[in-house]
Design a protein around this motif. Structure first.
Motif, mmCIF file in Angstrom:
data_model
loop_
_atom_site.group_PDB
_atom_site.id
_atom_site.type_symbol
_atom_site.label_atom_id
_atom_site.label_comp_id
_atom_site.label_asym_id
_atom_site.label_seq_id
_atom_site.Cartn_x
_atom_site.Cartn_y
_atom_site.Cartn_z
ATOM 1 N N LYS A 115 11.082 14.095 -7.972
ATOM 2 C CA LYS A 115 9.756 14.161 -7.370
ATOM 3 C C LYS A 115 9.593 15.388 -6.474
ATOM 4 N N GLY A 116 10.694 15.891 -5.939
ATOM 5 C CA GLY A 116 10.602 17.041 -5.037
ATOM 6 C C GLY A 116 11.249 18.301 -5.570
ATOM 7 N N HIS A 117 11.475 18.354 -6.903
ATOM 8 C CA HIS A 117 12.260 19.464 -7.444
ATOM 9 C C HIS A 117 11.582 20.814 -7.284
ATOM 10 N N TYR A 162 0.842 -1.205 0.000
ATOM 11 C CA TYR A 162 0.000 0.000 0.000
ATOM 12 C C TYR A 162 0.875 1.253 0.000
ATOM 13 N N LEU A 163 1.895 1.261 0.842
ATOM 14 C CA LEU A 163 2.822 2.397 0.923
ATOM 15 C C LEU A 163 3.574 2.587 -0.386
ATOM 16 N N THR A 164 4.089 1.500 -0.936
ATOM 17 C CA THR A 164 4.853 1.575 -2.188
ATOM 18 C C THR A 164 4.001 2.110 -3.325
ATOM 19 N N ASN A 165 2.786 1.590 -3.461
ATOM 20 C CA ASN A 165 1.889 2.034 -4.528
ATOM 21 C C ASN A 165 1.556 3.516 -4.380
ATOM 22 N N TYR A 166 1.359 3.957 -3.139
ATOM 23 C CA TYR A 166 1.045 5.369 -2.927
ATOM 24 C C TYR A 166 2.218 6.253 -3.345
ATOM 25 N N LEU A 167 3.427 5.906 -2.927
ATOM 26 C CA LEU A 167 4.597 6.727 -3.229
ATOM 27 C C LEU A 167 4.850 6.835 -4.725
ATOM 28 N N TRP A 168 4.659 5.730 -5.455
ATOM 29 C CA TRP A 168 4.855 5.778 -6.900
ATOM 30 C C TRP A 168 3.732 6.525 -7.605
ATOM 31 N N HIS A 222 5.422 16.257 -1.760
ATOM 32 C CA HIS A 222 5.421 17.418 -0.886
ATOM 33 C C HIS A 222 6.030 17.010 0.458
ATOM 34 N N ASP A 223 5.923 17.882 1.421
ATOM 35 C CA ASP A 223 6.509 17.625 2.738
ATOM 36 C C ASP A 223 5.979 16.322 3.336
ATOM 37 N N TYR A 224 4.678 16.055 3.126
ATOM 38 C CA TYR A 224 4.084 14.837 3.687
ATOM 39 C C TYR A 224 4.745 13.587 3.126
ATOM 40 N N GLU A 225 4.896 13.518 1.797
ATOM 41 C CA GLU A 225 5.467 12.325 1.163
ATOM 42 C C GLU A 225 6.931 12.125 1.553
ATOM 43 N N VAL A 235 2.196 9.249 -6.643
ATOM 44 C CA VAL A 235 2.262 10.704 -6.476
ATOM 45 C C VAL A 235 3.383 11.246 -7.355
ATOM 46 N N GLU A 236 3.026 12.088 -8.307
ATOM 47 C CA GLU A 236 4.024 12.574 -9.267
ATOM 48 C C GLU A 236 5.023 13.525 -8.612
#
Length: 289
Positions: A176-178, A135-141, A147-150, A143-144
């Motif tokens: 992802k955080g540029h 679930y965590l892995t799928n969520y992280l991938w 942000h601070d939360y991720e 999100v394009e």
């Protein structure tokens, strides 16, 4: 706007600025006066312009509006980090139980629970359910742009993910955080994620990958504002030297970093890194005997 008007009026009057001065070219005096009495709302663009006029950032405004406390998530994470540094497993378990009891169907509720489980796993070695990991892995991938939360979520949970997933995700962190790399705290958190990645790579014997991420930080040329991060680069360089057989040189470099932590009275960090150095030395001695 959640009755922000009273807080805005407080800041405006503290700075000695009149309604006429503040509203010039942005909105009307009567509209701002109603807003300050919580009788109407403003559009976000106008509200942001008014904050700029009184020289207050949105983050500063929210901090003051919330009675000089950080938002709930930041307070939540800060407390978890403190408990982790202290090795307070019982307190973290209590927080996990509270989050489970108060959980709902929202995505962040489950993700926060997974993050707490991950922090516990790092202290106790207890495995995290494969369903939570997926679930965590799928969520992280999915999100394009992070942000601070991720960044915070990933940084506190990456050690439960398969090492190949960690390496791929961490290589994408600047992409992802540029949008936020110029923000000091955000960039500091990104460096923290990369250091955690280095630790995972070393643990799994992926020394070339660990060196890749160490180079990633060095190539980003952190400024003097990141003095701790620059010193941490030295520490992990020392750990890599020990792991590759350059025992004496690596220990000297790591001890220099530990001396820096002692001088700055960073007791929690000193305990964590000195323990890690001792474990690394023991592993090296076991391999050579």
């Amino acid at each position: 706007m959640e009755h922000f008007g009273e807080t805005f009026r407080q800041l405006r009057t503290y700075k000695g600025m009149t309604l006429k001065y503040v509203t010039q070219g942005i909105t009307s005096v009567s509209l701002l006066s109603k807003f300050e009495r919580n009788e109407c709302e403003l559009t976000f663009p106008n509200f942001n312009k008014l904050l700029q006029r009184i020289n207050v950032t949105l983050n500063e405004f929210m901090y003051i509006h919330n009675q000089y406390t950080r938002d709930n998530f930041k307070e939540f994470v800060a407390l978890l980090r403190q408990q982790y540094t202290q090795g307070n497993v019982e307190a973290i378990k209590n927080r996990l139980n509270q989050e489970i009891e108060n959980s709902d169907d929202l995505i962040d509720s489950r993700l926060n629970i997974i993050m707490i489980k991950s922090i516990l796993a790092d202290l106790t070695g207890e495995p995290v359910d494969i369903g939570d990991i997926e679930y965590l892995t799928n969520y992280l991938w999915s999100v394009e742009y992070w942000h601070d939360y991720e960044i915070t979520l990933y940084g506190n949970s990456l050690h439960i993910l398969p090492v190949d997933s960690v390496i791929l995700l961490s290589k994408e962190i600047f992409n992802k955080g540029h949008l936020y790399t110029r923000l000091l705290n955000y960039r500091r958190d990104m460096y923290g994620v990369i250091f955690n990645t280095i630790r995972i790579c070393i643990k799994k014997g992926r020394f070339d990958d660990a060196q890749y991420f160490l180079n990633m930080i060095n190539n980003s040329k952190p400024s003097e504002q990141f003095i701790l991060e620059k010193m941490l680069c030295k520490f992990w360089h020392g750990i890599l030297l020990i792991s590759s057989g350059n025992h004496e040189e690596g220990i000297n470099i790591c001890n220099n970093f530990l001396s820096f932590l002692q001088i700055t009275e960073s007791h929690g960090n000193y305990t964590l890194h000195s323990n890690y150095l001792e474990e690394t030395i023991k592993k090296h001695e076991q391999k050579t005997h």
